[in-house]
Write a protein that holds these residues in place. Structure first.
Motif, mmCIF file in Angstrom:
data_model
loop_
_atom_site.group_PDB
_atom_site.id
_atom_site.type_symbol
_atom_site.label_atom_id
_atom_site.label_comp_id
_atom_site.label_asym_id
_atom_site.label_seq_id
_atom_site.Cartn_x
_atom_site.Cartn_y
_atom_site.Cartn_z
ATOM 1 N N GLU A 53 0.803 -1.217 0.000
ATOM 2 C CA GLU A 53 0.000 0.000 0.000
ATOM 3 C C GLU A 53 0.840 1.273 0.000
ATOM 4 O OE1 GLU A 53 -3.154 -0.304 -0.386
ATOM 5 O OE2 GLU A 53 -3.116 -2.497 -0.180
ATOM 6 N N ALA A 54 2.101 1.174 0.340
ATOM 7 C CA ALA A 54 2.949 2.361 0.473
ATOM 8 C C ALA A 54 3.341 2.930 -0.889
ATOM 9 C CB ALA A 54 4.198 2.007 1.264
ATOM 10 N N PRO A 55 3.691 4.225 -0.957
ATOM 11 C CA PRO A 55 4.258 4.779 -2.195
ATOM 12 C C PRO A 55 5.469 3.958 -2.617
ATOM 13 C CG PRO A 55 3.749 6.529 -0.632
ATOM 14 C CD PRO A 55 3.572 5.232 0.108
ATOM 15 N N PRO A 56 5.725 3.862 -3.918
ATOM 16 C CA PRO A 56 6.739 2.905 -4.389
ATOM 17 C C PRO A 56 8.137 3.088 -3.800
ATOM 18 C CG PRO A 56 6.035 4.396 -6.140
ATOM 19 C CD PRO A 56 5.069 4.562 -5.027
ATOM 20 N N ARG A 57 8.581 4.338 -3.624
ATOM 21 C CA ARG A 57 9.925 4.530 -3.067
ATOM 22 C C ARG A 57 9.992 4.102 -1.614
ATOM 23 N NH1 ARG A 57 12.351 10.194 -5.586
ATOM 24 N NH2 ARG A 57 12.159 9.610 -7.788
ATOM 25 N N GLU A 58 8.955 4.411 -0.857
ATOM 26 C CA GLU A 58 8.914 3.975 0.537
ATOM 27 C C GLU A 58 8.839 2.454 0.609
ATOM 28 O OE1 GLU A 58 5.834 5.891 2.725
ATOM 29 O OE2 GLU A 58 6.396 7.902 2.061
ATOM 30 N N ALA A 84 8.120 -7.554 -7.073
ATOM 31 C CA ALA A 84 7.866 -7.388 -8.504
ATOM 32 C C ALA A 84 6.845 -6.284 -8.748
ATOM 33 C CB ALA A 84 7.384 -8.703 -9.115
ATOM 34 N N ARG A 85 5.800 -6.237 -7.929
ATOM 35 C CA ARG A 85 4.785 -5.188 -8.090
ATOM 36 C C ARG A 85 5.351 -3.813 -7.759
ATOM 37 N NH1 ARG A 85 0.923 -9.395 -6.508
ATOM 38 N NH2 ARG A 85 1.349 -9.051 -4.293
ATOM 39 N N VAL A 86 6.159 -3.739 -6.726
ATOM 40 C CA VAL A 86 6.790 -2.464 -6.370
ATOM 41 C C VAL A 86 7.722 -2.012 -7.488
ATOM 42 C CG1 VAL A 86 8.420 -1.361 -4.781
ATOM 43 C CG2 VAL A 86 6.562 -2.774 -3.882
ATOM 44 N N TYR A 87 8.463 -2.951 -8.062
ATOM 45 C CA TYR A 87 9.361 -2.616 -9.171
ATOM 46 C C TYR A 87 8.567 -2.051 -10.347
ATOM 47 C CZ TYR A 87 12.999 -3.168 -12.720
ATOM 48 O OH TYR A 87 13.921 -2.940 -13.722
ATOM 49 N N GLU A 88 7.437 -2.668 -10.660
ATOM 50 C CA GLU A 88 6.604 -2.174 -11.752
ATOM 51 C C GLU A 88 6.124 -0.753 -11.473
ATOM 52 O OE1 GLU A 88 2.355 -3.271 -13.958
ATOM 53 O OE2 GLU A 88 3.547 -4.827 -12.992
ATOM 54 N N ARG A 89 5.717 -0.482 -10.244
ATOM 55 C CA ARG A 89 5.260 0.859 -9.891
ATOM 56 C C ARG A 89 6.387 1.876 -9.967
ATOM 57 N NH1 ARG A 89 3.211 -0.565 -4.216
ATOM 58 N NH2 ARG A 89 3.056 1.704 -3.981
ATOM 59 N N LEU A 90 7.597 1.464 -9.601
ATOM 60 C CA LEU A 90 8.746 2.367 -9.667
ATOM 61 C C LEU A 90 9.085 2.735 -11.109
ATOM 62 C CD1 LEU A 90 11.012 0.689 -6.968
ATOM 63 C CD2 LEU A 90 10.235 3.073 -6.903
ATOM 64 N N VAL A 91 9.118 1.728 -11.982
ATOM 65 C CA VAL A 91 9.440 1.990 -13.385
ATOM 66 C C VAL A 91 8.351 2.859 -14.020
ATOM 67 C CG1 VAL A 91 9.839 0.962 -15.653
ATOM 68 C CG2 VAL A 91 10.790 -0.119 -13.607
#
Length: 215
Positions: A53-58, A84-91
């Motif tokens: 649920e957190a912002p991707p960088r956090e 993997a989901r966090v990585y997708e959100r970061l990119v």
């Protein structure tokens, strides 16, 4: 020597459990002796759930801290899926920042094949496949991307946190020499964003896009 036998038993039992954890590498889920309860592995689950649920960088920082304190977390299926989901959100967030003049969507032109699409105002498209992996990118990933892009009019970009194996690099080179409009870039964090931008722009030129400023 002590009259507090229950306390002594608890300490000895705790020492044995911690020794077994050290030897086996398994986390302690719970330990009870009377009113004494110790719970540790729930922390991993809680961090992973909060990262969703957190912002991707956090979320990235939290997962990195977790993997440092708990090396076994990287083998946890839920940790791998969330990473993997966090990585997708970061990119996705980085592509939005790099290309504010384009339409960047988290759904590819064909949702079953790509993760992100980058579309210019005159409808030139770069389809992005993301791979958050534990090991270097294999040839099978490159072959799959090349096969999909070969039957489409879009450019295909593979973005991964890992480098390509030598065999995968050779497969990519052969595909490009045969006219396949594909490319690959390693993106781990913002320090790789110049390479990411260059890869997208290079593919856009391949598919015929020329921007108003000549880039």
């Amino acid at each position: 020597m002590t009259k507090n036998q229950a306390g002594s038993v608890a300490l000895v039992l705790s020492g044995i459990i911690f020794l077994l954890m050290f030897i086996s590498g398994n986390p302690l889920l719970s330990l009870g002796h009377g009113d004494t309860q110790m719970r540790f592995a729930t922390r991993r689950r809680r961090v992973i759930e909060e990262a969703e649920e957190a912002p991707p960088r956090e979320a990235r920082s939290a997962l990195e801290a977790l993997s440092t304190m708990d090396p076994l977390a990287s083998r946890d299926a839920s940790f791998i899926r969330t990473s993997a989901r966090v990585y997708e959100r970061l990119v996705y967030a980085e592509l939005l920042r790099l290309f504010p003049e384009f339409s960047v969507s988290q759904e590819g032109i064909d949702n079953s094949l790509f993760d992100i699409s980058v579309v210019t105002p005159d409808r030139h498209v770069i389809s992005v496949e993301l791979k958050a992996l534990q090991n270097p990118v294999s040839t099978s990933v490159v072959h799959r991307l090349a096969g999909v892009v070969a039957i489409s009019i879009t450019g295909g970009l593979l973005v991964s946190n890992q480098r390509l194996t030598r065999a995968a690099e050779e497969a990519l080179r052969r595909a490009q020499e045969s006219g396949n409009k594909i490319s690959s870039v390693q993106w781990r964090d913002e320090s790789d964003s110049a390479a990411l931008k260059g890869a997208v722009l290079g593919l856009l030129r391949e598919v015929g896009y020329i921007s108003s400023n000549g880039h």
